[in-house]
Design an enzyme around this catalytic site. Structure first.
Site, PDB file in Angstrom:
ATOM      1  N   ASP A 154       0.618  -0.870   0.285  1.00 35.75           N
ATOM      2  CA  ASP A 154       0.084  -0.064   0.038  1.00 35.75           C
ATOM      3  C   ASP A 154       1.324   1.377  -0.019  1.00 35.75           C
ATOM      4  O   ASP A 154       0.469   2.008   0.718  1.00 35.75           O
ATOM      5  CB  ASP A 154      -0.508  -0.049   1.364  1.00 35.75           C
ATOM      6  CG  ASP A 154      -2.018   1.156   1.201  1.00 35.75           C
ATOM      7  OD1 ASP A 154      -2.445   1.921   0.021  1.00 35.75           O
ATOM      8  OD2 ASP A 154      -2.629   1.661   2.569  1.00 35.75           O
ATOM      9  N   ASP A 170       3.731   2.371   8.045  1.00 37.70           N
ATOM     10  CA  ASP A 170       2.423   1.349   7.603  1.00 37.70           C
ATOM     11  C   ASP A 170       2.733   0.761   6.562  1.00 37.70           C
ATOM     12  O   ASP A 170       2.595   0.351   5.489  1.00 37.70           O
ATOM     13  CB  ASP A 170       1.523   2.622   7.662  1.00 37.70           C
ATOM     14  CG  ASP A 170       1.214   3.758   8.064  1.00 37.70           C
ATOM     15  OD1 ASP A 170       1.146   4.082   8.471  1.00 37.70           O
ATOM     16  OD2 ASP A 170       0.250   5.166   7.376  1.00 37.70           O
TER      17      ASP A 170
END
Length: 283
Positions: free
Chosen positions: A168, A185
């Protein structure tokens, strides 16, 4: 500030000395600036992933290992116990990836501890010592864009050599620290060799980098580092210091209609998520 409930146990255990402020809040987690033995760090408090689509979760968690067959069956059935274990696995995936990537020399926040759903890690800062901004909050000259793009493509290569695909990667989860870009993340990180969707995710990660930096340096829009990187990986010749050209000659093959439709769905989901993040930042 008053200590949030989820951080009280860390305070009780002496893992942190106090909470300074909240740094950010998103759908995945809340992040707080905390004090630890005279150092300033951050604490990432995970939320339940109620907004994550089932199809995306399956893609990301494919072939992830669980402790025993009972947990695997519960996760497959979607029972309450199974959902709890699935969420634990989602959180621990980021912790495992951070330690693995930091050990491989990838520029990620240094992890320090993981306790009761809270990840303690390095607070990434800019040259002034303030919390580093995300790439989407920064404007670049063409020269800066080329430099940071090259750095991040090399980080993607190092990640892949360590067996990991971010899954992502975009301007929303890369910080610009005093020493350059820092990738954050990672709960959706996938095993490059064990996940059938790894190639698609890597190509999307690299495309996101190209499209973002291409706004400032249009020549980058003609590059194709993703396919070049994956081809080297498939041949077993990819190394952390591989010299890339950004060029790739595609072979004519039958169209994978199912794959094309999945790419369209992923692009739609990513655009929706991007719009949501921008709305949250404007509030």
């Amino acid at each position: 500030m008053k200590t949030p409930k989820r951080l009280q146990s860390l305070l009780d255990e002496g893992l942190i000395d106090g909470v300074s402020r909240q740094l950010m809040s998103g759908k995945e987690a809340q992040v707080f600036v905390v004090q630890c033995g005279g150092e300033t760090r951050c604490a990432k408090v995970y939320k339940e992933a109620t907004q994550r689509s089932f199809r995306q979760a399956v893609d990301y968690t494919e072939n992830r290992k669980v402790k025993n067959s009972r947990e695997a069956r519960a996760m497959a059935k979607g029972s309450k116990f199974g959902r709890e274990k699935q969420e634990e696995a989602w959180q621990s995936a980021e912790v495992d990836a951070l330690y693995r990537l930091a050990g491989a020399g990838v520029r990620v926040p240094k992890p320090f501890n993981f306790f009761e759903g809270v990840l303690l890690m390095e607070l990434v800062t800019d040259a002034d010592g303030s919390a580093a901004p995300r790439l989407n909050d920064v404007q670049f000259t063409p020269q800066q864009a080329f430099k940071h793009h090259a750095t991040l493509v090399q980080e993607v290569v190092r990640m892949l050599c360590a067996g990991i695909v971010h899954g992502d990667l975009s301007e929303f989860n890369i910080l610009l620290a005093a020493d350059g870009p820092v990738i954050i993340d990672l709960p959706q990180a996938v095993d490059a060799a064990g996940n059938n969707h790894a190639k698609r995710m890597l190509l999307r990660d690299v495309e996101n980098l190209r499209n973002f930096f291409g706004q400032f340096a249009p020549d980058l829009l003609h590059s194709d580092f993703g396919h070049e990187i994956w081809a080297l990986f498939e041949r077993g010749t990819l190394t952390p210091d591989a010299r890339l050209t950004g060029r790739f000659v595609h072979q004519n093959r039958p169209v994978d209609l199912r794959g094309v439709m999945r790419e369209i769905d992923d692009a739609r989901d990513e655009d929706s998520a991007r719009r949501l993040r921008m709305q949250q930042q404007q509030q």
